[in-house]
Design an enzyme around this catalytic site. Structure first.
Site, mmCIF file in Angstrom:
data_model
loop_
_atom_site.group_PDB
_atom_site.id
_atom_site.type_symbol
_atom_site.label_atom_id
_atom_site.label_comp_id
_atom_site.label_asym_id
_atom_site.label_seq_id
_atom_site.Cartn_x
_atom_site.Cartn_y
_atom_site.Cartn_z
ATOM 1 N N HIS A 59 37.349 92.138 79.253
ATOM 2 C CA HIS A 59 37.289 93.643 79.499
ATOM 3 C C HIS A 59 36.195 94.067 78.463
ATOM 4 O O HIS A 59 35.756 95.499 78.178
ATOM 5 C CB HIS A 59 38.569 94.360 78.930
ATOM 6 C CG HIS A 59 39.607 93.947 80.051
ATOM 7 N ND1 HIS A 59 39.393 94.387 81.434
ATOM 8 C CD2 HIS A 59 40.906 93.464 79.863
ATOM 9 C CE1 HIS A 59 40.591 94.050 82.256
ATOM 10 N NE2 HIS A 59 41.444 93.500 81.356
ATOM 11 N N HIS A 67 43.519 90.997 86.282
ATOM 12 C CA HIS A 67 42.589 92.435 86.269
ATOM 13 C C HIS A 67 41.065 92.164 86.326
ATOM 14 O O HIS A 67 40.698 91.171 86.086
ATOM 15 C CB HIS A 67 42.900 92.963 84.721
ATOM 16 C CG HIS A 67 44.295 93.090 84.271
ATOM 17 N ND1 HIS A 67 45.047 92.394 83.535
ATOM 18 C CD2 HIS A 67 45.427 94.046 84.496
ATOM 19 C CE1 HIS A 67 46.450 92.656 83.524
ATOM 20 N NE2 HIS A 67 46.496 93.689 84.255
ATOM 21 N N ASP A 82 47.677 85.776 84.482
ATOM 22 C CA ASP A 82 48.530 87.081 84.574
ATOM 23 C C ASP A 82 48.677 87.544 85.945
ATOM 24 O O ASP A 82 49.532 88.686 86.065
ATOM 25 C CB ASP A 82 48.046 88.167 83.853
ATOM 26 C CG ASP A 82 46.602 88.265 83.597
ATOM 27 O OD1 ASP A 82 45.994 87.854 84.385
ATOM 28 O OD2 ASP A 82 46.279 89.389 83.035
HETATM 29 C C1 SP5 Z 1 42.926 90.310 79.182
HETATM 30 C C2 SP5 Z 1 43.969 91.122 79.901
HETATM 31 O O1 SP5 Z 1 44.725 90.682 80.937
HETATM 32 N N1 SP5 Z 1 44.153 92.628 79.515
HETATM 33 C C3 SP5 Z 1 45.124 93.227 80.053
HETATM 34 C C4 SP5 Z 1 44.883 94.595 80.008
HETATM 35 C C5 SP5 Z 1 45.730 95.398 80.741
HETATM 36 N N2 SP5 Z 1 46.566 95.929 80.005
HETATM 37 C C6 SP5 Z 1 47.384 97.173 80.659
HETATM 38 C C7 SP5 Z 1 48.461 97.452 79.992
HETATM 39 C C8 SP5 Z 1 49.197 98.647 80.629
HETATM 40 C C9 SP5 Z 1 50.508 98.947 79.676
HETATM 41 N N3 SP5 Z 1 51.148 97.776 79.951
HETATM 42 C C10 SP5 Z 1 52.614 98.203 79.512
HETATM 43 C C11 SP5 Z 1 53.430 97.153 79.869
HETATM 44 C C12 SP5 Z 1 54.745 97.470 80.024
HETATM 45 N N4 SP5 Z 1 55.211 97.940 78.722
HETATM 46 ZN ZN ZN Z 2 44.524 90.618 82.736
#
Ligand code: SP5
Ligand code: ZN
Length: 360
Positions: A175, A213, A301
């Protein structure tokens, strides 16, 4: 008794990757636990060792490898912002234990005026960061830098004739763009590896990004270049998923790079069949264009148990993904996301076993 499945696979590892502990993330205004934790790396190291891989130390590389894909100002910011934050009393006087931005110099704020470097660290905190989830604290820089060295060392092994090398790095990277960080990523380890392979003589590189992602940073870095193809499959940002603003199918590259960028957004709930068909689509692109080496942004993921994405890929799916990608040519696999600590190790071992078993 487990059967080692990764004999002969070089796993590049830098202990300093453990130093970064974001201690959470601010999501929708609330401090949450966060999932990009140091324990991820410990879990992976244990699983890979158990599977018989050969662990080799990350070697230091000069900054020019970072500066080949990132603006010097971003690198300088990441190197210095924590020390300035601490020295200016944000921790001791205000209890702000991590660098969290609150003002972002969006195009709408600047209105066409030139970018400034704000005097206050809390103002400067948002200059390169585009979200509130990607925190900087003590040890962050050491880990960020070690992650890049890990990817560079893996790239060296493939440049020297190795068929596969794996960079066990964190924080992840895909990212992070030329002058932007976010999404738990700071420097773009995969892009740094891809550019290093170019510099060591490979004419055409393909980056295949199988993290759940979209790798907006990698896309941005290579968007106008024909020599580095970027292909990604990921949960559809248009269905409400990070990074929301980028990762759509009509982003095909620009200028010289027109046609050298491919996004395959997937509906939430997509499992092995749809996911592997999309990977095969990216592989077909790479076969058609030709690539001297492949960099895989290996996020796991998209797995069913992962807390950060709604994709439903199985461990066998990851293994088959490895087989498809490994057939394309020499591969540098760079760790990206993957957050379920109970299944993380098996997923990465499976993907790497698939890469090793691939028929080239
Ligand atoms: C490298 C990678 O996989 N980065 C991931 C970035 C996405 N993160 C988004 C997070 C959204 C908020 N997550 C909350 C999870 C529930 N608490
Ligand atoms: Zn990711």
């Amino acid at each position: 008794m487990t059967t080692p499945g990764l004999a002969g696979l070089p796993v590049v590892w830098g202990e300093d990757c453990l130093w970064h502990d974001p201690a959470g993330e601010v999501w929708l205004g609330v401090w949450e636990q966060g999932t990009e934790v140091p324990e991820r790396a410990r879990v992976l190291l244990a699983a890979l060792t158990e599977a018989g891989a050969t662990v080799t130390g990350a070697l230091p590389h000069a900054d020019d490898a970072l500066l080949a894909v990132h603006d010097a100002e971003l690198v300088e910011h990441l190197l210095t912002i924590w020390a300035q934050w601490e020295a200016d009393g944000y921790v001791s006087e205000y209890g702000r234990t991590r660098v969290v931005p609150y003002v972002f110099p969006t195009p709408g704020l600047l209105g066409g005026l030139p970018m400034r470097s704000p005097a206050a660290a809390h103002g400067r905190a948002g200059r390169f960061c585009y979200d509130t989830m990607t925190l900087v604290g003590p040890g962050s820089w050491e880990a960020i830098r070690a992650a890049a060295d890990t990817a560079l060392t893996a790239a060296d092994l493939v440049a020297a004739g190795g068929r596969i090398a794996y960079a066990l790095c964190r924080p992840p990277g895909h990212h992070a763009g030329p002058a932007a960080y976010g999404g738990s990523c700071y420097l773009n380890n995969a892009a740094i590896a891809a550019q290093a392979l170019r510099r060591s003589g490979a004419a055409r590189i393909a980056v295949i990004d199988i993290d759940a992602h979209h790798g907006n940073g990698t896309q941005a870095i290579f968007y106008d270049r024909a020599d580095v193809y970027y292909g990604s499959l990921h949960v559809d940002p248009g269905a409400g998923w990070f990074p929301h603003y980028v990762g759509y199918a009509d982003e095909r590259g620009a200028g010289q790079g027109a046609g050298a960028n491919r996004n395959l957004p997937l509906a939430p709930g997509t499992g092995d069949d749809g996911w592997l068909a999309a990977i095969e689509g990216l592989c077909a692109d790479v076969r058609e264009r030709g690539a001297d080496a492949v960099v895989v942004s290996l996020g796991v993921d998209a797995a069913a148990a992962d807390p950060e994405s709604p994709l439903r890929v199985s461990a066998d799916g990851y293994r088959r993904a490895g087989e498809l990608i490994g057939a394309l040519g020499p591969v540098v696999a760079v760790q990206e996301g993957g957050y379920d600590l109970l299944t993380l190790g098996g997923l990465v071992v499976g993907a790497l076993a698939g890469l090793l078993d691939a028929r080239t």
